[in-house]
Structures are given as structure tokens and as C-alpha cells.
Design an enzyme around this catalytic site. Structure first.
Site, PDB file in Angstrom:
ATOM      1  NE  ARG A 175      -3.829   0.247   2.200  1.00 55.92           N
ATOM      2  CZ  ARG A 175      -4.612   0.675   3.180  1.00 55.92           C
ATOM      3  NH1 ARG A 175      -4.644   0.036   4.345  1.00 55.92           N
ATOM      4  NH2 ARG A 175      -5.349   1.765   3.015  1.00 55.92           N
ATOM      5  CB  CYS A 236      -1.873   3.379   9.849  1.00 53.52           C
ATOM      6  SG  CYS A 236      -3.264   3.921  10.872  1.00 53.52           S
TER       7      CYS A 236
END
Length: 281
Positions: A175, A236
Site C-alpha cells: 500500500r 496508517c
């Protein structure tokens, strides 16, 4: 006070003169409500707290898990029996992310005696700990939140920290690199952020690596030592696993700020820059 404790330490404290308030914050990203799992068996005396409804505000412009309003969070904690002068232990199913979110919120709002059960409920049962199906109705606590106990970043602060300090991206490497993005508008990372998947802070059993190993890991990511330490921040996907990385840094003896909106907030504005690939820039 240490930020984590083991199942055996929790057993001793529950039998001692100052037993902690227990919060069960089991949660699955995108998964079903975990209250049925709590009702099927929890550490005796633990109160269930729902992450999506009680440890986050409504999803929207602030991200997928924005911080709850402090007074709303305080009311939840008081209903769970949390008081300012009493220790608190939080746990989840074993991943540690949800427990870390509760730990971070309590610390950020001024509670000084909160710890995470290392390894969660899985560690408790593995150590022979009993579980209960009893309904828990604690006495009302007196905790009143006072935000500011831990560092908190907004988007501009995160961007500045990526330039002037160390901004760690706690998501999975793919990611960060922008190879996949299953949830948010666009893949990639904040320019200047360093890839630091939070899953690498724990062993196969879900428990944190020893403090010395964590210090070595973070040093390899640019987190410098005492006397020459640049400021450290973490983000995050939506502020949950990032709290777990802040907790890992705490175990390693490093203070870090959290960008609570994280990538879900950053990527929602197309005017914000996005970097891809394995390098920070």
C-alpha cells in the site's frame, strides 16, 4: 509505568490491591461486530467497547476513523468504569491494533495509568486464563478527558514532519508503494514518509518484540538516539494500526505523534501530493 503487560502480570494485578479496569476492544477491519464474541467469552470483569462507534467519530472529511469528540469519549469511559486514579488494561483478540487505539486515546486525553495486554485475549487463554460469559455492569467512573497527553498531527503537521523529522507509514508495504489500494481513493504515501509496517513490530504470536529489538528496528528506519533525536510521527490507513506503531515506539523508549486522520484523510484531498514506489520521495 510500562505501556504493556503480560498475561501473568495481569493475573497478579487482578488479585492485588489495585485491580485494573479491563476493557475488551476486539475489532475486525471491515468485519462483523465483535460483541457476540465478547459475550461468548471475555476476561472476567472486562467491559466491551466498540471501536467503530465509541473509539472513533463518524467517518467523513476527517477520515475513516476520526477521533471521537473528547466529551463523548469520556462518557464512554465513565460508563465502562474508568476513573482518573485507577489503572486500566485494554486488550483485543490478539492483533493489538484496537487495543492500541484505546490506549492511545486514553493517554492522549490524560489518563496516566493505561496499558495494553501484550498478545491480547489469545495470550491470556494460552497462559491458562479463564474466560467468563457474565454480564458486567461496572460502577460509573469519574474520568474527564483533557486532550494533549500525546502528540497529535494534522495533515500539514504530518507533511512538515516528513521533511524535518521521521514520518513512519505503518501500512503494508504494497500500500505504501502504491501497488494496491483496497480502501482509499488513491494508493501511495505521503512524500518523505518511510515505510514501517506495524506487523514487523511483533512476533508470530502477536506479542511485541523485545524493546532492544524494536529500538534497533526503528534506528534502521532513521529514528535516532537520545541527544540527537529528530521528531517522530506515525500514520496508517485510518489511525488504528498507526496507534499500534506509536505503542511499539513507546516500548522502545521513543515518543511519537500520531496523524489520526492518516491516509484516509490525506488521500481524500486531490490537492495533496502523493508519492509511489519504495523510496520516501
Amino acid at each position: 509505568m510500562t505501556a504493556i503487560l503480560s498475561a501473568s502480570e495481569l493475573t497478579s494485578e487482578l488479585a492485588g490491591p489495585r485491580p485494573p479496569v479491563l476493557l475488551d476492544v476486539r475489532w475486525q477491519l471491515g468485519g462483523p461486530d465483535q460483541r457476540p464474541a465478547y459475550e461468548a467469552g471475555h476476561i472476567p470483569g472486562a467491559v466491551y467497547v466498540d471501536l467503530d462507534r465509541e473509539l472513533a467519530g463518524p467517518a467523513g472529511s476527517g477520515g475513516r476513523h476520526p477521533l471521537p469528540e473528547p466529551e463523548a469519549f469520556g462518557a464512554v469511559m465513565r460508563r465502562a468504569g474508568v476513573s482518573a486514579g485507577a489503572p486500566v488494561v485494554v486488550y483485543d483478540g490478539g492483533l493489538g491494533w484496537a487495543a492500541a487505539r484505546a490506549w492511545w486515546l486514553l493517554r492522549w486525553t490524560g489518563h496516566a495509568e493505561v496499558r495494553v495486554l501484550d498478545g491480547g485475549l489469545a495470550a491470556w487463554t494460552a497462559a491458562g486464563g479463564e474466560v467468563s460469559t457474565d454480564e458486567v455492569s461496572p460502577a460509573e467512573g469519574d474520568f474527564k478527558p483533557t486532550p494533549g497527553g500525546l502528540g497529535l498531527l494534522d495533515a500539514d503537521g504530518a507533511a512538515a514532519l516528513a521533511r524535518e523529522g521521521v514520518l513512519l507509514d505503518a501500512r503494508a508495504g504494497e500500500r505504501y508503494r502504491g501497488e494496491v489500494e483496497p480502501i482509499d481513493r488513491v494508493g501511495g504515501h505521503i512524500p518523505g514518509a518511510v515505510s514501517a509496517p506495524t506487523t514487523e513490530n511483533v512476533g508470530a504470536d502477536g506479542r511485541f518484540l523485545p524493546a532492544a529489538e524494536l529500538r534497533a528496528r526503528f534506528a534502521g528506519l532513521g529514528v535516532t538516539g537520545e541527544g540527537d533525536r529528530r521528531p517522530v510521527g506515525v500514520y496508517c490507513g485510518s489511525g488504528v494500526s498507526g496507534a499500534h506503531e506509536v505503542l511499539a515506539l513507546e516500548v522502545a523508549g521513543v515518543a511519537a505523534a500520531l496523524y489520526a486522520g492518516s491516509w484516509s484523510h490525506w488521500s481524500s484531498d486531490p490537492r495533496r501530493p502523493v508519492a509511489t514506489g519504495p523510496l520516501p520521495q
